[in-house]
Design a protein around this motif. Structure first.
Motif: not given
Length: 219
Positions: A140-155
């Protein structure tokens, strides 16, 4: 990096211990000599007794040649004075400060000093865990306003251009891991089964990203 940490409480000592294990030159300033006990045995950095807003104390710690300064004492006023001194007097490239009263964040922002607010961070994390349990932030960056999220793409997204998933100001694809190899999303690259995608997402757009990824399941 040469990092000056003002305040050797739980936050300052934990940060110092982590930074030295990564090979950084860490100098700590605290007005209480006994605060040194919070550091791990054989701590390779240096500990300086003094007020974090005192120029002689900061200069003894090497502020003149510092790459970063982090003010994490228990007092907001002390932190803002230390941060301003590092930024305005010594022109330290990276200056961060912790605040306990989130209402003071605007003061720091006007001074160009990024802040870490315990209350705001905790609320943001609790909100994420309650409403977005399967979208756990990697960073997360700043006070949590921007995040990095990892997820497997659905089919159902297979065959679509990865750059087409971007939503201006809210969601952006920044990396794809495919068959164990990482690549950047160049224009025209299509989604393939099993792609693990890293999204940069605004915290306010987590619900939109969740709905986007859950569409196939109708949840």
């Amino acid at each position: 990096m040469r990092v000056i940490i003002v305040g050797c409480g739980r936050v300052g000592s934990t940060l110092a211990a982590q930074l030295v294990t990564e090979g950084h030159d860490v100098r700590i300033v605290d007005r209480q000599p006994k605060a040194r006990r919070r550091l791990p045995p054989a701590f390779p950095g240096t500990f300086h007794v003094g007020n974090g807003f005192s120029r002689p104390a900061l200069e003894a710690a090497g502020i003149v040649h510092a790459d970063a300064c982090v003010a994490v004492t228990s007092g907001d006023n002390s932190n803002i004075v230390s941060a301003r001194t590092a930024k305005e007097t010594y022109r330290v490239p990276v200056v961060l400060a912790r605040i306990h009263d989130p209402s003071r964040a605007d003061i720091y922002r006007d001074l160009g000093i990024p802040t870490i607010s315990s209350v705001r961070w905790a609320v943001s994390r609790i909100h994420q865990m309650l409403l977005h349990r399967h979208l756990t932030p990697e960073l997360s960056f700043g006070n949590g306003e921007t995040l990095l999220i990892r997820s497997q793409l659905p089919a159902y997204l297979t065959g679509r251009q990865l750059t087409a998933f971007d939503v201006d100001g809210e969601i952006r694809v920044v990396e794809i891991t495919r068959a164990g190899r990482s690549l950047l999303p160049a224009h025209g690259v299509l989604a393939e089964p099993g792609d693990l995608v890293t999204f940069a997402v605004a915290a306010t757009a987590l619900g939109r990203l969740r709905g986007f990824l859950d569409k196939e399941l109708g949840t």
